[in-house]
Design an enzyme around this catalytic site. Structure first.
Site, PDB file in Angstrom:
ATOM      1  N   CYS A   3       0.862  -1.188   0.000  1.00 54.31           N
ATOM      2  CA  CYS A   3       0.000   0.000   0.000  1.00 54.31           C
ATOM      3  C   CYS A   3       0.893   1.230   0.000  1.00 54.31           C
ATOM      4  CB  CYS A   3      -0.999  -0.027   1.155  1.00 54.31           C
ATOM      5  SG  CYS A   3      -0.280   0.052   2.811  1.00 54.31           S
ATOM      6  N   ARG A   9      -3.434  -0.530   5.447  1.00 51.40           N
ATOM      7  CA  ARG A   9      -4.028  -1.616   4.663  1.00 51.40           C
ATOM      8  C   ARG A   9      -3.129  -2.832   4.511  1.00 51.40           C
ATOM      9  NH1 ARG A   9      -5.132   2.103  -0.413  1.00 51.40           N
ATOM     10  NH2 ARG A   9      -3.233   2.984   0.470  1.00 51.40           N
ATOM     11  N   ASP A 119      -8.295   3.884   1.172  1.00 53.22           N
ATOM     12  CA  ASP A 119      -7.327   4.193   2.223  1.00 53.22           C
ATOM     13  C   ASP A 119      -8.073   4.699   3.468  1.00 53.22           C
ATOM     14  OD1 ASP A 119      -5.202   4.958   3.754  1.00 53.22           O
ATOM     15  OD2 ASP A 119      -4.117   5.882   2.082  1.00 53.22           O
TER      16      ASP A 119
HETATM   17  P1  4NP Z   1      -1.845   2.894   4.078  1.00 56.06           P
HETATM   18  O1  4NP Z   1      -2.444   4.274   4.628  1.00 56.06           O
HETATM   19  O2  4NP Z   1      -1.297   3.180   2.704  1.00 56.06           O
HETATM   20  O3  4NP Z   1      -3.038   1.981   4.022  1.00 56.06           O
HETATM   21  O4  4NP Z   1      -0.801   2.457   5.068  1.00 56.06           O
HETATM   22  C1  4NP Z   1      -1.683   5.446   4.717  1.00 56.06           C
HETATM   23  C2  4NP Z   1      -0.886   5.659   5.807  1.00 56.06           C
HETATM   24  C3  4NP Z   1      -0.156   6.837   5.918  1.00 56.06           C
HETATM   25  C4  4NP Z   1      -0.229   7.784   4.910  1.00 56.06           C
HETATM   26  C5  4NP Z   1      -1.017   7.557   3.814  1.00 56.06           C
HETATM   27  C6  4NP Z   1      -1.742   6.378   3.704  1.00 56.06           C
HETATM   28  N1  4NP Z   1       0.509   8.996   5.009  1.00 56.06           N
HETATM   29  O5  4NP Z   1       0.315   9.872   4.156  1.00 56.06           O
HETATM   30  O6  4NP Z   1       1.314   9.147   5.941  1.00 56.06           O
END
Ligand code: 4NP
Length: 151
Positions: A3, A9, A119
């Site tokens: 991800c 995720r 997300d």
């Molecule tokens: P992930 O969610 O891709 O599902 O782990 C996110 C976690 C952090 C960030 C973006 C998406 N961020 O911008 O820090």
């Protein structure tokens, strides 16, 4: 399992598929990574840890890392959560990219529809439950597909 941040995720996806593989007697090594580096070394998001735990899966030991092109060589298959992850993995991987080794995870549930796993990062706990349900169904299909091949 890939991800963006490797804290919401993909840690859930790793935990779910690893759990199902173990329960099915498959000696798979499931791992996860993020295309971004903001959270490298951090444990999963507290709500991902909580929702996994509600389903009997412990993901608290996981630590975020960034996807590297060598992941294409080291892994038999790569699942990405959304189309943006797909593009970024392609950029990172360069000549290591292999089309037949990568897929959007939700295509395991809705073949060819190219759906994204949303997300949950900017939302509340509900989003984490929704994501868990989606990942769980997709991972169940991965296991079913594999067991029908090995019969
Ligand atoms: P992930 O969610 O891709 O599902 O782990 C996110 C976690 C952090 C960030 C973006 C998406 N961020 O911008 O820090």
């Amino acid at each position: 399992m890939v991800c963006l941040g490797n804290i919401c995720r993909s840690p859930l996806a790793e935990g779910i598929l690893q759990d199902k593989a173990l329960k099915s007697g498959y000696q798979w090594k499931v791992e996860s990574a993020g295309t971004g580096n903001w959270h490298v070394g951090e444990p999963p998001h507290p709500l991902s840890i909580k929702v996994a735990a509600l389903h009997g899966i412990d993901i608290g030991h996981q630590r975020a890392r960034q996807f590297v092109k060598e992941d294409f060589k080291r892994n038999d298959f790569i699942y990405v959560m959304d189309s943006s992850n797909y593009s970024t993995v392609k950029q990172i991987s360069g000549s290591f990219w292999e089309d037949q080794k990568i897929e959007l995870l939700m295509n395991e549930l809705y073949p060819g529809e190219n759906r994204n796993v949303p997300d949950p990062w900017f939302g509340n706990e509900d989003g984490y439950h929704t994501v868990f349900t989606m990942l769980n169904s997709a991972c169940e299909n991965i296991i079913k597909k594999h067991s029908s091949k090995t019969l």
